[in-house]
Design an enzyme around this catalytic site. Structure first.
Site, mmCIF file in Angstrom:
data_model
loop_
_atom_site.group_PDB
_atom_site.id
_atom_site.type_symbol
_atom_site.label_atom_id
_atom_site.label_comp_id
_atom_site.label_asym_id
_atom_site.label_seq_id
_atom_site.Cartn_x
_atom_site.Cartn_y
_atom_site.Cartn_z
ATOM 1 N N ARG A 182 1.110 -1.182 -0.094
ATOM 2 C CA ARG A 182 0.620 0.152 -0.333
ATOM 3 C C ARG A 182 1.226 1.374 -0.025
ATOM 4 N NH1 ARG A 182 -1.730 -3.586 3.820
ATOM 5 N NH2 ARG A 182 -4.394 -4.034 3.372
ATOM 6 N N LYS B 273 -2.333 -2.265 7.733
ATOM 7 C CA LYS B 273 -3.312 -1.279 8.606
ATOM 8 C C LYS B 273 -2.749 -1.437 10.007
ATOM 9 C CE LYS B 273 -6.088 -0.429 4.514
ATOM 10 N NZ LYS B 273 -7.995 -0.970 4.009
ATOM 11 N N HIS C 18 -1.544 1.996 -6.034
ATOM 12 C CA HIS C 18 -2.425 0.547 -5.982
ATOM 13 C C HIS C 18 -2.807 -0.118 -6.932
ATOM 14 C CE1 HIS C 18 -4.610 -0.357 -1.825
ATOM 15 N NE2 HIS C 18 -5.056 -0.689 -2.818
ATOM 16 N N ARG D 235 0.498 -2.003 -6.677
ATOM 17 C CA ARG D 235 -0.700 -3.239 -5.873
ATOM 18 C C ARG D 235 -1.533 -4.366 -6.373
ATOM 19 N NH1 ARG D 235 -1.368 -4.361 -0.322
ATOM 20 N NH2 ARG D 235 -3.185 -5.126 0.431
ATOM 21 N N HIS E 45 -3.565 -8.707 3.769
ATOM 22 C CA HIS E 45 -5.956 -9.182 3.883
ATOM 23 C C HIS E 45 -5.954 -8.787 4.802
ATOM 24 C CE1 HIS E 45 -6.400 -8.064 -0.796
ATOM 25 N NE2 HIS E 45 -5.888 -6.898 -0.270
ATOM 26 N N TYR F 38 -9.215 -11.048 -6.645
ATOM 27 C CA TYR F 38 -8.158 -10.862 -8.210
ATOM 28 C C TYR F 38 -8.485 -12.156 -8.788
ATOM 29 C CZ TYR F 38 -5.619 -7.178 -5.371
ATOM 30 O OH TYR F 38 -5.558 -6.560 -4.791
#
Length: 298
Positions: A148, A172, A244, A247, A270, A279
């Site tokens: 990210r 995150k 992004h 990514r 994730h 994806y």
């Protein structure tokens, strides 16, 4: 209980208990502030404890007139989180959004670049300029590690474990993970460090930050967006390109070449495998290959 007090306590909860970034906290705060603005403009005098489902429903009817489904869903999700916090703290018993459904938004497929597009963007970097080597290292890192943009700009020199072939990434909620880094990307980072970064006047508190601007401070998110946008314009790439995008391309290309979805989830950081499953759209030939290779009835 006053809205200002509840919101302040909620922000503290998001920061301390959930470990969210300031950007995420600001986003959740704006959702509640939109509801507050509606209450004030319609002279509705209720507290966070006394507000009803009917009032919230009226607010959602109003925002539906001006916002698309994605924006509505975002606000509903933010408000649901706020009132769940009040339940958690025993201020209320029921969430006024309990019976309110979010609009169906559909799942937006991420934009991706093919390998030729990525090579074209990197080739367009002017290595004759001091920032050229830095920008090449940045794009190579984004693509080869699937970071990210916030993870990229906060990457530390002390996070580089090149001998082991990994970098430590803080994602995150300050969650850390180790991501493999290929030798070619290591090479470009080392060129930047040894030929450019070491000659910068590095400012206090940024001695360990890997990617710096010309004043010796940490790059901003906006600067990374600008670098990539200018390269896309320079190459005439007729696609919307952002940090992004690299990514997304990282995950897409791994999946197309047979990587395990669980491994991609871990590298992307994730929390849920369902986020990574987006994806799976990228290459139906990959899915046929999986069936042909592994199904007993092939």
């Amino acid at each position: 209980m006053k809205w200002t007090n509840a919101l302040k306590d909620y922000q503290l909860y998001l920061k301390i208990e959930r470990g969210l970034s300031q950007n995420s906290i600001d986003s959740y705060t704006r959702d509640v502030e939109k509801l507050l603005s509606y209450l004030e403009s319609h002279d509705i005098n209720v507290s966070p404890v006394t507000i009803t489902t009917e009032i919230v429903q009226q607010f959602i009817y109003e925002i539906a007139k001006i916002l698309n489904a994605n924006s509505q869903a975002r606000i509903i999700s933010g408000l649901r989180s706020f009132f769940n916090y009040l339940i958690f703290e025993d201020y209320i018993k029921l969430n006024p959004l309990e019976l309110i459904e979010s609009p169906k938004t559909g799942r937006k497929l991420p934009d991706t670049l093919n390998e030729a597009d990525i090579n074209k963007l990197i080739a367009a970097i002017d290595l004759g300029k001091p920032e050229g080597e830095r920008n090449r290292a940045i794009l190579e890192t984004l693509y080869s590690c699937g970071l990210r943009v916030s993870e990229l700009i906060t990457l530390k020199i002390s996070d580089l474990f090149f001998d082991e072939g990994f970098i430590k990434v803080t994602g995150k909620g300050d969650k850390q993970r180790f991501v493999p880094i290929v030798p070619s990307t290591q090479k470009y980072i080392n060129i930047y460090r040894n030929e450019i970064r070491c000659f910068l006047n590095i400012q206090k508190d940024y001695e360990d930050t890997l990617f710096l601007n010309r004043r010796g401070k940490q790059l901003t998110r906006a600067m990374i967006f600008t670098i990539i946008k200018q390269l896309a314009e320079k190459t005439g790439l007729n696609k919307r390109v952002s940090p992004h995008t690299f990514r997304h391309s990282f995950a897409t290309h791994l999946l197309e070449n047979g990587a395990d979805l669980r491994a991609i989830q871990l590298m992307l950081g994730h929390e849920s495998i369902t986020t990574t499953e987006i994806y799976m759209h990228v290459d139906k030939t990959h899915l046929k290959h999986v069936i042909n290779s592994f199904h007993p009835r092939q």
